[in-house]
Enzyme design. Structure first.
Site, mmCIF file in Angstrom:
data_model
loop_
_atom_site.group_PDB
_atom_site.id
_atom_site.type_symbol
_atom_site.label_atom_id
_atom_site.label_comp_id
_atom_site.label_asym_id
_atom_site.label_seq_id
_atom_site.Cartn_x
_atom_site.Cartn_y
_atom_site.Cartn_z
ATOM 1 N N LYS A 283 6.059 50.020 23.850
ATOM 2 C CA LYS A 283 6.557 50.940 24.873
ATOM 3 C C LYS A 283 8.041 51.259 24.700
ATOM 4 O O LYS A 283 8.770 50.583 23.983
ATOM 5 C CB LYS A 283 6.258 50.383 26.262
ATOM 6 C CG LYS A 283 4.769 50.463 26.583
ATOM 7 C CD LYS A 283 4.434 50.142 28.009
ATOM 8 C CE LYS A 283 2.940 50.384 28.260
ATOM 9 N NZ LYS A 283 2.529 50.027 29.638
ATOM 10 N N ARG A 318 -2.396 43.212 26.258
ATOM 11 C CA ARG A 318 -2.990 44.456 25.753
ATOM 12 C C ARG A 318 -2.071 45.001 24.666
ATOM 13 O O ARG A 318 -0.940 45.412 24.948
ATOM 14 C CB ARG A 318 -3.154 45.461 26.895
ATOM 15 C CG ARG A 318 -3.830 46.770 26.497
ATOM 16 C CD ARG A 318 -3.976 47.682 27.718
ATOM 17 N NE ARG A 318 -4.695 48.912 27.396
ATOM 18 C CZ ARG A 318 -4.116 50.024 26.936
ATOM 19 N NH1 ARG A 318 -2.793 50.066 26.766
ATOM 20 N NH2 ARG A 318 -4.841 51.092 26.665
#
Length: 348
Positions: A283, A318
């Site tokens: 991210k 994840r």
């Protein structure tokens, strides 16, 4: 009377091995908790000073999710069958490519695969239900036809897509909107007996980042309260708490400072009595802190946050880079379990 929140303080030093209470029936222990509130400074309290009823949510072992026990860290592999996801858009858009990618992830050590047909990156527009089903259903069915028995999670915000995905062979529903986009997702999970992952987010993918700076009074406690309400909503629809997993939603309607505040005190969320998923792989915050502009090169930073989360007792990560995270977790496990490596060496 002011509301307070309790955060177990994880023990990680080998000198404390065996001390304290097991957190969520897992690998982390604690002897003290941090009491937080909105109108008073934090304070440290001993677990022995708290009633058993207060400690119960922190101590109860978490139920297995789709057959995966929560007594060790688990890896969820990300499989985006989209043309426009922020990191891997277009790489797995075809059925054959997606199935091959999932098989590689499982061979590298993924415990389950999370398949998504709609990008929810910042700025993404909503996809029509029929188009989303056309992307995910053939891949899920193809994996089952190929003999893949590992759990499959479906990343969707829509009840109709969830129904189609479960019919094709998916096991778990993963809703990044936390039941805000389509509350009927909880009804589907309840009726089908499917585990439900609910994530905290605000607004929509198109608007969430613009809202972030003014969205919270205290991001840690606000996200906790929001997730508590979402869990209650799912329970009211008939989904048992044991089948609910929560996700604080790093990067979904949060600034860098807000993301860091959530990560620093992740163990707070154990108080909800649910297993916890963390999705931070590749991210933007990793790129901002590390200076790496290419999302595909953010694996090491992703693994660093993952190891921090595991030390906070987070049950599932994840991620995109399965082999990298599997290796990192193997080394962490060797160090976090005193004597194991030495015993193996002596056997040789």
């Amino acid at each position: 009377m002011r509301q307070s929140y309790l955060r177990p303080i994880p023990l990680t030093d080998p000198a404390e091995a065996g001390a304290g209470l097991p957190l969520a029936g897992g690998w982390v222990r604690f002897t003290h908790l941090e009491r937080l509130s909105r109108d008073a400074p934090p304070e440290i309290v001993a677990a022995t000073d708290l009633p058993q009823a207060v400690l119960a949510p922190f101590l109860a072992p978490r139920a297995a999710i789709a057959g995966l026990t929560c007594d060790r860290p688990r890896i969820m592999g990300i499989l985006n069958v989209t043309p426009d996801s922020f990191s891997d858009g277009g790489r797995h858009a075809g059925q054959d490519a997606a199935i091959a990618a999932a098989q590689r992830m499982l061979a590298d050590g993924a415990d389950l695969i999370d398949i998504g047909g709609e990008s929810t990156r910042p700025g993404a527009a909503e996809l029509a239900i029929a188009a989303e089903i056309d992307r995910i259903a053939p891949v899920i069915a193809g994996l089952r036809a190929a003999g893949v028995s590992a759990p499959i999670s479906l990343d969707t915000r829509k009840a109709a897509v969830a129904m189609a995905g479960l019919a094709a062979g998916a096991d778990v529903i993963n809703d990044v909107s936390g039941l805000r986009h389509d509350p009927g997702l909880a009804d589907v999970a309840a009726a089908q007996g499917a585990p439900l992952i609910v994530m905290h987010s605000i607004g929509t993918p198109e608007t969430m980042q613009g809202m972030a700076s003014d969205a919270y009074d205290d991001v840690l406690l606000d996200v906790y309260d929001a997730l508590a309400a979402i869990v209650a909503q799912a329970e009211a629809a008939g989904v048992p708490r044991a089948r609910i997993m929560i996700d604080p939603g790093i990067g979904f309607g949060k600034t860098l400072a807000q993301n860091m505040a959530l990560l620093a005190r992740l163990s707070l969320f154990h108080g909800l009595g649910c297993a916890i998923l963390l999705g931070v792989s590749r991210k933007g915050m990793i790129g901002t802190i590390s200076g790496e502009a290419d999302p595909a090169k953010r694996g090491p930073g992703s693994a660093a946050i993952g190891l921090w989360a595991v030390q906070q007792g987070i049950q599932m990560l994840r991620v995109h880079d399965i082999a990298l995270h599997q290796q990192a977790l193997a080394l962490w496990q060797a160090l976090a379990t005193p004597g194991v490596v030495g015993q193996e060496e002596r056997k040789r």
